[in-house]
Design a protein around this motif. Sequence first.
Motif, PDB file in Angstrom:
ATOM      1  N   PRO A 101      22.871 -55.456  -7.399  1.00  0.00           N
ATOM      2  CA  PRO A 101      23.033 -55.299  -6.161  1.00  0.00           C
ATOM      3  C   PRO A 101      20.918 -54.479  -6.238  1.00  0.00           C
ATOM      4  N   ALA A 102      21.016 -54.730  -5.118  1.00  0.00           N
ATOM      5  CA  ALA A 102      19.441 -54.177  -5.119  1.00  0.00           C
ATOM      6  C   ALA A 102      18.512 -53.159  -5.721  1.00  0.00           C
ATOM      7  N   HIS A 103      17.549 -53.274  -6.230  1.00  0.00           N
ATOM      8  CA  HIS A 103      16.815 -52.116  -6.388  1.00  0.00           C
ATOM      9  C   HIS A 103      15.204 -52.039  -7.113  1.00  0.00           C
ATOM     10  N   ASN A 104      14.329 -51.141  -7.081  1.00  0.00           N
ATOM     11  CA  ASN A 104      13.213 -51.050  -6.947  1.00  0.00           C
ATOM     12  C   ASN A 104      13.595 -50.102  -8.501  1.00  0.00           C
ATOM     13  N   LEU A 105      12.238 -50.782  -9.357  1.00  0.00           N
ATOM     14  CA  LEU A 105      12.538 -50.562 -11.317  1.00  0.00           C
ATOM     15  C   LEU A 105      11.116 -49.887 -10.688  1.00  0.00           C
ATOM     16  N   TYR A 106      10.527 -49.238 -11.680  1.00  0.00           N
ATOM     17  CA  TYR A 106       8.877 -48.042 -11.885  1.00  0.00           C
ATOM     18  C   TYR A 106       8.859 -47.821 -13.414  1.00  0.00           C
ATOM     19  N   VAL A 107       7.712 -47.373 -14.150  1.00  0.00           N
ATOM     20  CA  VAL A 107       7.794 -46.971 -14.725  1.00  0.00           C
ATOM     21  C   VAL A 107       6.613 -45.911 -14.772  1.00  0.00           C
ATOM     22  N   CYS A 108       6.931 -44.920 -14.394  1.00  0.00           N
ATOM     23  CA  CYS A 108       6.317 -43.576 -14.346  1.00  0.00           C
ATOM     24  C   CYS A 108       5.733 -43.188 -15.738  1.00  0.00           C
ATOM     25  N   VAL A 109       4.638 -43.089 -15.716  1.00  0.00           N
ATOM     26  CA  VAL A 109       4.255 -41.579 -17.151  1.00  0.00           C
ATOM     27  C   VAL A 109       4.931 -40.469 -17.108  1.00  0.00           C
ATOM     28  N   GLU A 110       4.700 -39.525 -17.894  1.00  0.00           N
ATOM     29  CA  GLU A 110       5.567 -38.575 -17.640  1.00  0.00           C
ATOM     30  C   GLU A 110       4.147 -37.662 -17.211  1.00  0.00           C
ATOM     31  N   GLY A 111       5.126 -36.294 -16.213  1.00  0.00           N
ATOM     32  CA  GLY A 111       3.481 -35.666 -15.106  1.00  0.00           C
ATOM     33  C   GLY A 111       3.196 -36.445 -14.822  1.00  0.00           C
ATOM     34  N   CYS A 112       3.186 -37.411 -13.963  1.00  0.00           N
ATOM     35  CA  CYS A 112       2.313 -38.020 -12.801  1.00  0.00           C
ATOM     36  C   CYS A 112       2.869 -37.572 -11.428  1.00  0.00           C
ATOM     37  N   VAL A 113       2.078 -37.795 -11.004  1.00  0.00           N
ATOM     38  CA  VAL A 113       2.216 -37.345  -9.180  1.00  0.00           C
ATOM     39  C   VAL A 113       3.161 -37.950  -8.055  1.00  0.00           C
ATOM     40  N   SER A 114       3.210 -39.261  -8.997  1.00  0.00           N
ATOM     41  CA  SER A 114       4.677 -40.317  -8.133  1.00  0.00           C
ATOM     42  C   SER A 114       6.088 -39.469  -8.403  1.00  0.00           C
ATOM     43  N   LEU A 115       6.072 -39.566 -10.310  1.00  0.00           N
ATOM     44  CA  LEU A 115       7.469 -38.712 -10.538  1.00  0.00           C
ATOM     45  C   LEU A 115       7.819 -37.276 -10.232  1.00  0.00           C
ATOM     46  N   LYS A 116       6.992 -36.556 -10.575  1.00  0.00           N
ATOM     47  CA  LYS A 116       7.039 -35.359  -9.574  1.00  0.00           C
ATOM     48  C   LYS A 116       6.888 -35.397  -8.094  1.00  0.00           C
ATOM     49  N   ASN A 117       6.792 -35.986  -7.515  1.00  0.00           N
ATOM     50  CA  ASN A 117       7.052 -36.401  -5.696  1.00  0.00           C
ATOM     51  C   ASN A 117       8.612 -36.486  -5.894  1.00  0.00           C
ATOM     52  N   HIS A 118       8.882 -37.665  -7.035  1.00  0.00           N
ATOM     53  CA  HIS A 118      10.384 -38.106  -6.560  1.00  0.00           C
ATOM     54  C   HIS A 118      11.550 -37.217  -7.132  1.00  0.00           C
ATOM     55  N   LEU A 119      10.612 -36.735  -8.445  1.00  0.00           N
ATOM     56  CA  LEU A 119      12.152 -35.207  -8.935  1.00  0.00           C
ATOM     57  C   LEU A 119      12.078 -34.450  -7.724  1.00  0.00           C
ATOM     58  N   GLU A 120      10.717 -34.279  -7.224  1.00  0.00           N
ATOM     59  CA  GLU A 120      11.079 -32.580  -6.590  1.00  0.00           C
ATOM     60  C   GLU A 120      11.954 -32.738  -5.097  1.00  0.00           C
ATOM     61  N   LEU A 121      11.716 -34.146  -4.108  1.00  0.00           N
ATOM     62  CA  LEU A 121      12.667 -33.913  -3.236  1.00  0.00           C
ATOM     63  C   LEU A 121      14.003 -34.366  -3.525  1.00  0.00           C
ATOM     64  N   ARG A 122      14.709 -35.358  -4.589  1.00  0.00           N
ATOM     65  CA  ARG A 122      15.616 -35.871  -4.710  1.00  0.00           C
ATOM     66  C   ARG A 122      16.229 -34.383  -5.431  1.00  0.00           C
ATOM     67  N   ASN A 123      15.926 -33.426  -6.439  1.00  0.00           N
ATOM     68  CA  ASN A 123      16.835 -32.475  -6.477  1.00  0.00           C
ATOM     69  C   ASN A 123      16.538 -31.026  -5.440  1.00  0.00           C
ATOM     70  N   TYR A 124      15.295 -31.055  -4.745  1.00  0.00           N
ATOM     71  CA  TYR A 124      15.446 -30.589  -3.461  1.00  0.00           C
ATOM     72  C   TYR A 124      17.379 -30.978  -2.310  1.00  0.00           C
ATOM     73  N   LEU A 125      16.758 -31.950  -2.353  1.00  0.00           N
ATOM     74  CA  LEU A 125      17.676 -32.560  -1.143  1.00  0.00           C
ATOM     75  C   LEU A 125      19.597 -32.477  -1.378  1.00  0.00           C
TER      76      LEU A 125
END
Length: 194
Positions: free
Chosen positions: A109-133
């Motif tokens: 199935p369709a997917h977007n794949l990213y590699v993120c450095v631990e602690g980067c803002v983009s990763l924090k954004n993704h995890l904080e939003l996911r966890n809140y929702l």
Amino acid sequence: MEKRTITVVPYTPEWADTFRQLAALYRAQLGNLITGIEHVGSTSVPGLAAKPVIDIDILIKEAAGLPPVVVGLERLGYTWRGDLGIPGREAFGRNAGTSPLDGEGTVWPAHNLYVCVEGCVSLKNHLELRNYLRQHPEAALQYGTLKQELAARYPHDIDSYVEGKTAFITGILAHTGMGADVLKDITAQNKATK
């Protein structure tokens, strides 16, 4: 080039199953080059309506660890696309519907794949939003409704669709304690280009 129609569909548990299968392939290929794999985005929130595209963040300790990960993902049938203007988050495009290559010719199935450095803002954004929702089903329901309305209003305009979600997202991230400068950057990154 033909524009794709933006479609938001009801949640399905198949998204979590697909994530687990993909993550197993990435772990097998990348091993200790990575520190984790996260299912992020709307498909990672049970009950949330979403575009049927799974978002995946592969975590690395530091940017210096990226080159061998790029090589490993290329072996699986991905092409490194750079950070696409989002610092600390490297995007990977699929070469075919069978990427990642599993030796069985599976069409994924369709997917977007990213590699993120631990602690980067983009990763924090993704995890904080996911966890809140995940912890606030009423907010997830509101977000799903907004996404359905935006998909109906902008069926062929992904930039306006993304921009239309931004105030809701930054509102949630503000609740999680994300700073004003970060929220301003997120808003700028999600601005539709006309």
